[in-house]
Design a protein around this motif. Sequence first.
Motif, PDB file in Angstrom:
ATOM      1  N   GLY A 290       0.740  -1.007   0.092  1.00  0.00           N
ATOM      2  CA  GLY A 290       0.139  -0.011  -0.102  1.00  0.00           C
ATOM      3  C   GLY A 290       0.953   1.326   0.056  1.00  0.00           C
ATOM      4  O   GLY A 290       2.050   1.144   0.478  1.00  0.00           O
ATOM      5  N   ASN A 294      -2.037   4.870   4.244  1.00  0.00           N
ATOM      6  CA  ASN A 294      -3.172   4.055   4.011  1.00  0.00           C
ATOM      7  C   ASN A 294      -3.777   3.477   5.143  1.00  0.00           C
ATOM      8  O   ASN A 294      -4.297   2.629   5.070  1.00  0.00           O
ATOM      9  N   TYR A 475      -5.776   0.208   1.252  1.00  0.00           N
ATOM     10  CA  TYR A 475      -5.986   1.497   0.586  1.00  0.00           C
ATOM     11  C   TYR A 475      -7.211   2.361   1.329  1.00  0.00           C
ATOM     12  O   TYR A 475      -8.203   1.807   1.768  1.00  0.00           O
ATOM     13  N   GLU A 478      -8.801   0.251   4.324  1.00  0.00           N
ATOM     14  CA  GLU A 478      -9.429  -0.775   4.098  1.00  0.00           C
ATOM     15  C   GLU A 478      -8.773  -1.955   3.217  1.00  0.00           C
ATOM     16  O   GLU A 478      -7.499  -1.481   2.658  1.00  0.00           O
ATOM     17  N   VAL A 480      -8.132  -3.874   0.094  1.00  0.00           N
ATOM     18  CA  VAL A 480      -9.017  -4.021  -1.073  1.00  0.00           C
ATOM     19  C   VAL A 480      -8.413  -5.104  -2.030  1.00  0.00           C
ATOM     20  O   VAL A 480      -8.862  -5.195  -3.004  1.00  0.00           O
ATOM     21  N   GLY A 481      -7.461  -5.882  -1.712  1.00  0.00           N
ATOM     22  CA  GLY A 481      -7.084  -6.939  -2.509  1.00  0.00           C
ATOM     23  C   GLY A 481      -6.321  -8.018  -1.607  1.00  0.00           C
ATOM     24  O   GLY A 481      -5.747  -7.570  -0.671  1.00  0.00           O
ATOM     25  N   TYR A 496      -4.488  -1.458  -7.243  1.00  0.00           N
ATOM     26  CA  TYR A 496      -5.321  -1.773  -6.062  1.00  0.00           C
ATOM     27  C   TYR A 496      -4.732  -0.792  -5.117  1.00  0.00           C
ATOM     28  O   TYR A 496      -5.453   0.029  -4.311  1.00  0.00           O
ATOM     29  N   GLY A 499      -6.137   2.671  -5.651  1.00  0.00           N
ATOM     30  CA  GLY A 499      -7.810   2.633  -5.181  1.00  0.00           C
ATOM     31  C   GLY A 499      -8.502   2.382  -6.552  1.00  0.00           C
ATOM     32  O   GLY A 499      -9.644   2.615  -6.746  1.00  0.00           O
ATOM     33  N   LYS A 501      -8.615  -0.180  -8.637  1.00  0.00           N
ATOM     34  CA  LYS A 501      -9.159  -1.493  -8.630  1.00  0.00           C
ATOM     35  C   LYS A 501      -9.613  -1.906  -7.119  1.00  0.00           C
ATOM     36  O   LYS A 501      -8.721  -1.489  -6.271  1.00  0.00           O
ATOM     37  N   ARG A 502     -10.644  -2.539  -6.988  1.00  0.00           N
ATOM     38  CA  ARG A 502     -10.882  -3.230  -5.590  1.00  0.00           C
ATOM     39  C   ARG A 502     -11.695  -4.535  -5.798  1.00  0.00           C
ATOM     40  O   ARG A 502     -12.569  -4.590  -6.540  1.00  0.00           O
ATOM     41  N   GLU A 504     -14.233  -7.336  -4.114  1.00  0.00           N
ATOM     42  CA  GLU A 504     -15.643  -7.308  -2.903  1.00  0.00           C
ATOM     43  C   GLU A 504     -15.191  -7.965  -1.956  1.00  0.00           C
ATOM     44  O   GLU A 504     -14.276  -8.880  -2.034  1.00  0.00           O
ATOM     45  N   ILE A 508     -12.168 -11.549  -0.866  1.00  0.00           N
ATOM     46  CA  ILE A 508     -11.104 -11.193   0.162  1.00  0.00           C
ATOM     47  C   ILE A 508     -11.174 -12.367   0.975  1.00  0.00           C
ATOM     48  O   ILE A 508     -12.050 -12.036   2.063  1.00  0.00           O
TER      49      ILE A 508
END
Lengths: 511, 374
Positions: A290, A294, A475, A478, A480-481, A496, A499, A501-502, A504, A508
């Motif tokens: 990241g 973040n 990100y 959170e 996100v990947g 990712y 931010g 792409k992320r 659902e 995860i």
Amino acid sequence: MSYAVEMTSITKEFPGVVANDNVTFQVRGGEIHALVGENGAGKTTLMNVLYGLYRPDSGQIKVRGQEVTIHDPHQAIELGVGMVHQHFMLVPSLTVMENVVLGKTPTRFALIDARQANEAIMEISEQYSLAVNPQAKVYELSVGEMQRVEILKALYRGADILILDEPTAVLTPQETTELFRILRGLAEQERAIIFITHKLKEVLAISDRVTVMRNGEVTGLVETRDTDEQELARLMVGRDVVFRVEKSPVKVGEEILRVANLHTVDDRGLPALKSVSFCVRLGQIVGVAGVEGNGQTELVEVLNGLRRATDGSVHYRGTDVTQASPRKRRELGISHIPEDRLRLGVNLDCTIEENLVLNTYYQPPLARSIFLNLNKIEEYSDSLVERFNIITPTSKLPASSLSGGNMQKLVLAREMGGDPDLLIAAQPTRGVDVGAIEYIHQQIIQLRDRGHGVLLVSAELDEIMSLSDRILVMYEGEIVGDFVGGSVSEEELGLYMLGTKRMEPSEIVAS
Amino acid sequence: MKILKGIGDTVVGALPTLLRQVLLIVLAMLVATVILIITGYEALAVYRGLARGITTDIGGTLRWATPLILAGLAVAVAFRAGVWNIGVDGQLYLGAVAATAVGLTLTFLPHPVSLLTAVLAGMAAGALWALLAAFLRVQWGANEVVTTILLNFVAISFTDFLVLGPMRGTGATGTTYSTDNLLEHFWLGRIMKASQANVGLYIAIGLAILLSYLLFRTTIGYEFKIAGTNPWFARYGGISVRKVILLSMGISGAIAGLTGVIEILGVHRRFPGRFSVGLGFDGIVVALLARNHPIGVVVAGLFFGALRNGAMNMERITDVPRAMVEIIQAIIVLAVSAQFAFDIRRQRKSAEEEAEYVAEVEDEMETAQKEGEV
């Protein structure tokens, strides 16, 4: 042929250290010249000489063929030398325009001639496609944008020799690509670019020629197209360096750390973690990638008991440790390599010995009730110094006498000496040299191979990619990947991290 | 004995520092001499006073050294833990008044118990007063420098109230107010003829040895040092900084209280209002000169004792006012604080760091200049 900058036989001594020893450094107009070397090799000193911050003890500087003596940065600027510092020198509360024209302001009736200033900036920014909004306040900008403002500032002041000190340290892969595009554009305009770095991949990607320094001397000047990572590393370190870490296949064991719906706030009281859930298993390195800021720092602090979770839970080997004190967590077998080495990692005012016993000083055999056993303490710390190869004449010296790499080895020795079940390592190789990075990576891998768990938080994508068995991307607080190590490309991770792409939440997987 | 060997080692290890401190003192005295010459007083007055103080009047030197060592120890313990106890004066007064109260009311206590009770009461009073400031710090983050200074006024005025009111002695007049004399079984023994030097000196030296042990050879001392030099590092390592603040202030206040007790039981044998002439603040100077090392505090305390006693002798045998000695003290304080600043710079050990530091400063100056131009 004539050079844009020609520094010949520069020597600069500080009490006890020769920072530059007879250094010769030449940059052509229109080239991107990488200046590489470990920390303390003398790169920064050399550039500070060029920028007029230091006067060399001996040697000669020529700018565009003219011999010059540079007394101060103002003179350097007049000579067309511009510097983009690693830590940006911008006033956050002023606009981009105001920052750029600071020190060379077009005025009209004693007021800033905003129209003229904006025009000048727009002109430069279009010419080099340095996209920034001149009206934006600097504090609103991203790190990449701030760097563009710094470059813009240098260009506005007429720099045609541009020094960039570790410019990519704070950038995402995408921002780095963008920076490289800008630099190439500048080089095409016959400007000379000096690029200080210790990331060899970038050297190979962007530069035309490379000057390598070690211990204050130049150890090599090579054409980039004729060299490779191995050779550069050898010139920097003085020996062969292993880049690809050898990793045996994962033998994942039981779950050791489980984080569920964790929330916390940062120092300003703003949400820093939003419902973070993941787990770490024995024999596994989980990497957290990241862009800095973040939530990674806060995550590590919550896991070590240095920051309160506002919601959610942390379980260690099935026990709830959400509210446990830092000491309690250490006693359970959680170890912590902190990212802020000079504040948390070492105590500069204490001796190496006192630093090494921080986690153990109160336990037998080092102490019985409140009484310290100084002999045992000495034995214990000397054994750690030897085992972790900390280079120092004696462990009675203050920790401030150690080099950056050795300080980090001290942290490693203290945190890994007791063979922790779970190691939380935040930016473990930040600012240390290639040789020490290799060593630290080996230690982390070995710990995992012995069946312990590791949570690795790093802004260095290379590090994350080469060490992690599983990669999480953070990100804005959170996750996100979530990827299996080796199954994702650097570019993909970059998307990712930004931010763009992320995944659902259902994608995860929590294991 | 192991303890003695340890102390021997620390003394040898501290020799270079010791030399530097002596040099500081010599320098301060030279400056004072120059001032004396300029102002037209007798140039050697300070030295004559000091010489008499440590030859014919050694008892006076030891009398003053005792509270200075004790106050210095009180300050040093707190400073080591990074807690700035500026309130030794107030804690000392409360310790003194508590011991006096015991002496005036619990007269029935037999000899050794009487002393012990008075001493413990005084130490407890000092400790509680210091803990009040420590509590304000750990609970609400109130800066202890401010709170301890303010609590000094409260404590000293409170003892004024007691001595002028409920505890007022029968023979006291308005200007020199005081309690009645304590009974003899509350007195600490004197150790020299024709002098107020008392067994408090032995207590002070014993305490210094005990504190050396506590600070250098126990987990408590280790925690004090870690938290005192870098509280973030301490917290990261699982050391409770709250505990360190409370404990160090408690010990510091107890020693401050003991200082007051010994002044009362050993020297005055009653409580004269406002008896302490800045002992708490001189304790800070002693601790700074000794760099917070308990054994160093003994040496520095003896030196300042000689200086203070020398000042009185000087006033007696020359026409130089005692204020001149205060000037010397002030010069020493300045020199010691300047030394602190130098040390902080020297800690940036490697030349590279030094270089970076210079670059940073210059960058800042450059930026400041530029902003000035706008």
